[in-house]
Scaffold this motif. Structure first.
Motif, PDB file in Angstrom:
ATOM      1  N   ILE A  57       5.346   1.469  -2.719  1.00 51.50           N
ATOM      2  CA  ILE A  57       5.225   1.372  -1.264  1.00 51.50           C
ATOM      3  C   ILE A  57       5.671  -0.010  -0.798  1.00 51.50           C
ATOM      4  O   ILE A  57       5.316  -1.024  -1.391  1.00 51.50           O
ATOM      5  CB  ILE A  57       3.784   1.678  -0.786  1.00 51.50           C
ATOM      6  N   PHE A  58       6.479  -0.008   0.242  1.00 50.44           N
ATOM      7  CA  PHE A  58       6.948  -1.229   0.886  1.00 50.44           C
ATOM      8  C   PHE A  58       6.282  -1.281   2.253  1.00 50.44           C
ATOM      9  O   PHE A  58       6.541  -0.423   3.101  1.00 50.44           O
ATOM     10  CB  PHE A  58       8.468  -1.207   1.038  1.00 50.44           C
ATOM     11  N   ASN A  59       5.411  -2.255   2.468  1.00 44.58           N
ATOM     12  CA  ASN A  59       4.687  -2.384   3.733  1.00 44.58           C
ATOM     13  C   ASN A  59       5.383  -3.391   4.640  1.00 44.58           C
ATOM     14  O   ASN A  59       5.567  -4.550   4.273  1.00 44.58           O
ATOM     15  CB  ASN A  59       3.250  -2.837   3.479  1.00 44.58           C
ATOM     16  N   PHE A  60       5.732  -2.926   5.837  1.00 44.36           N
ATOM     17  CA  PHE A  60       6.437  -3.757   6.811  1.00 44.36           C
ATOM     18  C   PHE A  60       5.524  -4.086   7.979  1.00 44.36           C
ATOM     19  O   PHE A  60       4.730  -3.258   8.411  1.00 44.36           O
ATOM     20  CB  PHE A  60       7.666  -3.019   7.353  1.00 44.36           C
ATOM     21  N   ASP A  61       5.685  -5.299   8.514  1.00 40.09           N
ATOM     22  CA  ASP A  61       5.008  -5.717   9.730  1.00 40.09           C
ATOM     23  C   ASP A  61       5.638  -4.944  10.889  1.00 40.09           C
ATOM     24  O   ASP A  61       6.863  -4.885  11.011  1.00 40.09           O
ATOM     25  CB  ASP A  61       5.179  -7.222   9.930  1.00 40.09           C
ATOM     26  N   LEU A  62       4.807  -4.348  11.713  1.00 35.82           N
ATOM     27  CA  LEU A  62       5.300  -3.518  12.813  1.00 35.82           C
ATOM     28  C   LEU A  62       6.074  -4.335  13.843  1.00 35.82           C
ATOM     29  O   LEU A  62       7.069  -3.870  14.393  1.00 35.82           O
ATOM     30  CB  LEU A  62       4.122  -2.805  13.487  1.00 35.82           C
ATOM     31  N   LYS A  63       5.643  -5.567  14.088  1.00 42.64           N
ATOM     32  CA  LYS A  63       6.287  -6.398  15.107  1.00 42.64           C
ATOM     33  C   LYS A  63       7.568  -7.046  14.615  1.00 42.64           C
ATOM     34  O   LYS A  63       8.601  -6.952  15.249  1.00 42.64           O
ATOM     35  CB  LYS A  63       5.314  -7.470  15.590  1.00 42.64           C
ATOM     36  N   SER A  64       7.500  -7.716  13.484  1.00 46.07           N
ATOM     37  CA  SER A  64       8.654  -8.486  13.018  1.00 46.07           C
ATOM     38  C   SER A  64       9.652  -7.667  12.205  1.00 46.07           C
ATOM     39  O   SER A  64      10.782  -8.095  12.017  1.00 46.07           O
ATOM     40  CB  SER A  64       8.179  -9.672  12.168  1.00 46.07           C
ATOM     41  N   LYS A  65       9.222  -6.511  11.695  1.00 50.14           N
ATOM     42  CA  LYS A  65      10.059  -5.650  10.844  1.00 50.14           C
ATOM     43  C   LYS A  65      10.345  -6.270   9.474  1.00 50.14           C
ATOM     44  O   LYS A  65      11.198  -5.798   8.745  1.00 50.14           O
ATOM     45  CB  LYS A  65      11.390  -5.289  11.524  1.00 50.14           C
ATOM     46  N   TYR A  66       9.629  -7.348   9.112  1.00 51.32           N
ATOM     47  CA  TYR A  66       9.793  -7.961   7.795  1.00 51.32           C
ATOM     48  C   TYR A  66       8.802  -7.375   6.806  1.00 51.32           C
ATOM     49  O   TYR A  66       7.711  -6.953   7.173  1.00 51.32           O
ATOM     50  CB  TYR A  66       9.606  -9.482   7.866  1.00 51.32           C
ATOM     51  N   LEU A  67       9.187  -7.386   5.550  1.00 53.57           N
ATOM     52  CA  LEU A  67       8.347  -6.852   4.484  1.00 53.57           C
ATOM     53  C   LEU A  67       7.126  -7.742   4.274  1.00 53.57           C
ATOM     54  O   LEU A  67       7.251  -8.958   4.139  1.00 53.57           O
ATOM     55  CB  LEU A  67       9.169  -6.766   3.192  1.00 53.57           C
ATOM     56  N   LEU A  68       5.940  -7.129   4.266  1.00 48.81           N
ATOM     57  CA  LEU A  68       4.698  -7.860   4.018  1.00 48.81           C
ATOM     58  C   LEU A  68       4.388  -7.915   2.525  1.00 48.81           C
ATOM     59  O   LEU A  68       4.071  -8.963   1.982  1.00 48.81           O
ATOM     60  CB  LEU A  68       3.522  -7.193   4.744  1.00 48.81           C
ATOM     61  N   ASN A  69       4.443  -6.765   1.858  1.00 52.81           N
ATOM     62  CA  ASN A  69       4.148  -6.700   0.422  1.00 52.81           C
ATOM     63  C   ASN A  69       4.675  -5.391  -0.169  1.00 52.81           C
ATOM     64  O   ASN A  69       5.086  -4.500   0.549  1.00 52.81           O
ATOM     65  CB  ASN A  69       2.644  -6.856   0.153  1.00 52.81           C
ATOM     66  N   VAL A  70       4.634  -5.366  -1.484  1.00 56.12           N
ATOM     67  CA  VAL A  70       5.085  -4.190  -2.235  1.00 56.12           C
ATOM     68  C   VAL A  70       3.969  -3.810  -3.192  1.00 56.12           C
ATOM     69  O   VAL A  70       3.330  -4.680  -3.786  1.00 56.12           O
ATOM     70  CB  VAL A  70       6.367  -4.507  -3.030  1.00 56.12           C
TER      71      VAL A  70
END
Length: 134
Positions: free
Chosen positions: A115-128
């Motif tokens: 799973i690749f978790n993305f920040d909803l606002k920035s669209k950057y990856l938070l963690n894997v």
């Protein structure tokens, strides 16, 4: 004196370029890794032929600083599942699907995913991360 100032200025610009290159090194190595698995990852979209199972740990160990969802979509294709959570959105890619194997194979009928978790606002990856579900 002008030559010394000009030489100093050129030296500072070269240090800036080198430091910028080192800052992007983790992302570049991750992009190379994603690019190298991209074609066969997409071919194994149902997680049946074992390719995703053989390479997913390499994707887990990568440092994805400044990775966007656009880049990941381009490299790995459509996720198998998308889930919403409080901090953003998670893209799940199956790397093992025991339900797609023959019943007499003797392997567990579970699904493993990365799973690749993305920040909803920035669209950057938070963690894997990784997980399993029945």
């Amino acid at each position: 004196m002008k030559i010394i100032v000009l030489l100093f200025f050129c030296l500072m610009l070269s240090f800036e370029a080198v430091s910028q290159q080192k800052a992007n090194a983790p992302l570049d190595s991750c992009l190379l890794r994603l690019s190298s698995v991209s074609f066969f990852w997409k071919k194994d979209s149902l997680a049946q032929n074992g390719y995703r199972l053989s390479v997913y740990k390499g994707l887990l160990s990568c440092n994805y600083s400044n990775m966007t969802s656009t880049i990941l979509f381009e490299k790995l294709g459509q996720p198998n599942r998308i889930s919403q959570h409080s901090k953003g959105v998670g893209w799940l890619y199956n790397y093992y699907d025991g339900k797609m194997l023959p019943v007499d194979s003797g392997l567990a009928p579970e699904r493993g995913y990365i799973i690749f978790n993305f920040d909803l606002k920035s669209k950057y990856l938070l963690n894997v991360g990784e997980g399993h579900f029945d």
